[in-house]
Design a protein around this motif. Structure first.
Motif: not given
Length: 359
Positions: A155-163, A235-239, A334-337, A339-347
């Motif tokens: 979560l911290e890594a995601l926040a650092q990337r603007g999520v 809410a949707p849950l990503l495990e 690396e995991a944050a990157d 996740l962000i990539g997969r979410q962008r593709m999903r959108l």
């Protein structure tokens, strides 16, 4: 005369917010970021309140003036210092109902030619705003995973990337288990916890997704606001998952530097749930500074707790981010990157920008 402002205008105004209620009221809950400049001490307010009930409003006012009078010079100096600190911007004053206490301090500030503004309705109006905000619909997405999978780091890594992320555990000063408060500051009251969550959500109104860690209804002694908790339940849950050895590495990194006595006390608190054999083994490992061995004894219990919570969420709302072996080799960044990539593709898929072959 100080301008009275509704809550939205007051929160978004420039300058420092000043809570003129007592230290005890401030500690129970305040607008995040506000400074405490009490007009009365805890004891003085109790005294004035008793006078109001027993002798009426005028006597209470006279008693209040008597108590405040000797402190006026000190209070005036504090107001001037605050004003200089924020470059002469208005002082945003509030008390419980936006009445006599904030009005009196505003009068003093204006006598000193310091600009002020007042919260109409006071902290009571702010609390109504907080509770209403929790009932709004938010684009909540949950990040789940067993103990030691590194959810907080991700979560911290995601926040650092603007999520958009709301760190429920960070705001609660607690990691959510019997051991969760070790090495962290004292927890806020549940009331102030709600205020902090509201402040975080208010900054994320335009976010398409807001990520939270999947939590129980309480994080330590802090209770997640009911309105938000209901949304988290559906809410949707990503495990995410990691191999057990990687999870043990994570837990040793977090708890290995903690006070052994604190670790032993936390273990004793869950002794009934661990069972006598695991408790004995865990305590012996702690005494020997075998942090890995101690953590291993805890995992079975906490895994069962997590699996029980997960069952209530519903399989249809879950998807796995990565397999255990794959994620075990990735850092949080690396995991944050990924996740962000997969979410962008999903959108993009949802908008029809990608072919239907994407899975």
């Amino acid at each position: 005369m100080a301008e009275r402002q509704a809550i939205e205008q007051f929160l978004r105004g420039q300058g420092v917010l000043v809570d003129v209620r007592t230290p005890a009221e401030y500690a129970q809950g305040h607008i995040p970021g506000a400074r405490n400049l009490p007009l009365f001490s805890n004891e003085e307010r109790a005294e004035v309140g008793t006078s109001y009930k027993q002798q009426g409003r005028q006597q209470a006012i006279l008693l209040g003036l008597e108590r405040v009078g000797p402190k006026l010079a000190e209070l005036a100096q504090a107001l001037q210092d605050l004003s200089r600190e924020v470059g002469g911007q208005p002082l945003g004053l509030y008390c419980w109902r936006g009445g006599m206490r904030s009005g009196s301090v505003a009068w003093l500030a204006e006598t000193l030619e310091l600009p002020t503004r007042l919260l109409d309705g006071g902290y009571k109006a702010y609390r109504r705003w907080v509770l209403a905000l929790m009932e709004e619909t938010w684009p909540v997405h949950l990040l789940g995973g067993r103990t030691g999978t590194g959810k907080t780091d991700l979560l911290e890594a995601l926040a650092q990337r603007g999520v958009a992320v709301v760190d429920l555990e960070g705001l609660a000063h607690h990691r959510g288990s019997s051991f969760g408060g070790l090495g962290l500051p004292e927890q806020p009251s549940s009331e102030h916890y709600e205020n902090c969550i509201a402040a975080a959500l208010d900054q994320l109104r335009s976010a398409p997704e807001i990520w939270l860690e999947a939590e129980s209804a309480q994080v330590g002694r802090c209770r997640i606001p009911a309105g938000l908790w209901r949304q988290m339940q559906s809410a949707p849950l990503l495990e995410i998952s990691r191999p057990i050895e990687a999870r043990l590495d994570q837990l040793v990194a977090v708890y290995g530097g903690q006070d052994p006595e604190g670790l032993a006390e936390a273990t004793q608190r869950i002794a009934r749930r661990l069972g006598p054999d695991r408790t004995k083994a865990a305590l012996e490992a702690i005494a020997q500074r075998d942090w890995r061995g101690a953590c291993r004894q805890m995992l079975d219990y906490y895994d069962r707790c997590y699996d029980h919570e997960l069952q209530r969420h519903g399989e249809q709302d879950r998807l796995r981010m990565l397999g255990a072996e794959e994620l075990g080799r990735l850092s949080a960044a690396e995991a944050a990157d990924q996740l962000i990539g997969r979410q962008r593709m999903r959108l993009m898929l949802e908008k029809g920008s990608l072919g239907s072959t994407f899975v």
